[in-house]
Design a protein around this motif. Structure first.
Motif, PDB file in Angstrom:
ATOM      1  N   GLN A  69       0.856  -1.183   0.000  1.00 35.26           N
ATOM      2  CA  GLN A  69       0.000   0.000   0.000  1.00 35.26           C
ATOM      3  C   GLN A  69       0.892   1.232   0.000  1.00 35.26           C
ATOM      4  O   GLN A  69       1.876   1.297   0.733  1.00 35.26           O
ATOM      5  N   SER A  84       2.586   6.551 -11.919  1.00 32.54           N
ATOM      6  CA  SER A  84       2.284   5.549 -12.947  1.00 32.54           C
ATOM      7  C   SER A  84       3.542   5.169 -13.726  1.00 32.54           C
ATOM      8  O   SER A  84       3.771   3.995 -14.017  1.00 32.54           O
ATOM      9  N   SER A  95       0.653  -5.741 -10.838  1.00 33.29           N
ATOM     10  CA  SER A  95      -0.626  -5.053 -10.991  1.00 33.29           C
ATOM     11  C   SER A  95      -0.701  -3.939  -9.962  1.00 33.29           C
ATOM     12  O   SER A  95      -0.033  -3.965  -8.939  1.00 33.29           O
ATOM     13  N   TRP A  97      -3.540  -0.773  -8.353  1.00 38.85           N
ATOM     14  CA  TRP A  97      -4.889  -0.224  -8.268  1.00 38.85           C
ATOM     15  C   TRP A  97      -4.852   1.106  -7.530  1.00 38.85           C
ATOM     16  O   TRP A  97      -4.050   1.281  -6.616  1.00 38.85           O
ATOM     17  N   THR A  98      -5.725   2.027  -7.888  1.00 42.66           N
ATOM     18  CA  THR A  98      -5.983   3.195  -7.063  1.00 42.66           C
ATOM     19  C   THR A  98      -7.087   2.813  -6.089  1.00 42.66           C
ATOM     20  O   THR A  98      -7.967   2.009  -6.421  1.00 42.66           O
ATOM     21  N   LEU A  99      -7.028   3.400  -4.893  1.00 46.79           N
ATOM     22  CA  LEU A  99      -7.944   3.000  -3.832  1.00 46.79           C
ATOM     23  C   LEU A  99      -8.645   4.186  -3.204  1.00 46.79           C
ATOM     24  O   LEU A  99      -8.164   5.316  -3.295  1.00 46.79           O
ATOM     25  N   TYR A 105      -2.718   3.796  -3.322  1.00 44.81           N
ATOM     26  CA  TYR A 105      -2.462   2.743  -4.307  1.00 44.81           C
ATOM     27  C   TYR A 105      -2.232   1.413  -3.602  1.00 44.81           C
ATOM     28  O   TYR A 105      -1.725   1.368  -2.484  1.00 44.81           O
ATOM     29  N   ARG A 108       0.555  -5.165  -6.359  1.00 44.13           N
ATOM     30  CA  ARG A 108       0.821  -6.596  -6.193  1.00 44.13           C
ATOM     31  C   ARG A 108       2.214  -6.843  -6.752  1.00 44.13           C
ATOM     32  O   ARG A 108       2.507  -6.484  -7.886  1.00 44.13           O
TER      33      ARG A 108
END
Length: 151
Positions: A69, A84, A95, A97-99, A105, A108
């Motif tokens: 995180q 990015s 991988s 993700w935005t959260l 972020y 993984r």
């Protein structure tokens, strides 16, 4: 618009993308040419984004899987672009993700060992000026493998 036959076709392809049109036609009770046309349409419409092999990370000496995180110091379009770019240049990050919530972020990550994970966190992520905080969770065991989408 997809119908039940399309959904069944997608489910079969998620389970095994190497099935031939003939094998799919037998499973879905359609002709191979109908299967081929449906598959092409689903690809053209973007429902099927691609095909790939599922690799065994342990057999490739990627022995540490972690979720990382990341909290940012600032938010905005330029910060997002910078982060990015940073993420896209790290092959260990498979991988991202935005959260919502505390972390901005979730990444993984697969690394060969803990030292490599440590380098990624401290020398790459935390060294970047827009990263404020990093919290990692090391995966002990994945008891449910990545599953097909529930269609």
């Amino acid at each position: 618009m997809i119908d039940q036959t399309d959904k069944r076709l997608l489910a079969e392809l998620q389970a095994n993308a190497q099935l031939t049109a003939q094998e799919l036609s037998e499973r879905l009770n359609l002709s191979a040419s109908q299967i081929g046309r449906r598959r092409q349409r689903l690809e053209a419409e973007g429902l099927i984004r691609g095909y790939g092999a599922k690799l065994d990370p342990a057999r490739l000496d990627l022995n540490v899987q972690a979720f990382v995180q990341v909290q940012m110091t600032t938010h905005g379009a330029e910060s997002t672009r910078q982060f990015s770019r940073l993420v896209s240049m790290q092959p260990e990050i498979v991988s991202a993700w935005t959260l919502t919530g505390e972390a901005d972020y979730l990444l993984r990550v697969y690394c060969p060992d803990l030292a490599a994970l440590n380098r990624l966190i401290h020398q790459i992520l935390l060294a970047h000026p827009i990263v404020a905080r990093v919290q990692s969770q090391i995966v002990m065991d994945q008891f449910k493998p990545d599953a097909p989408l529930p269609i």
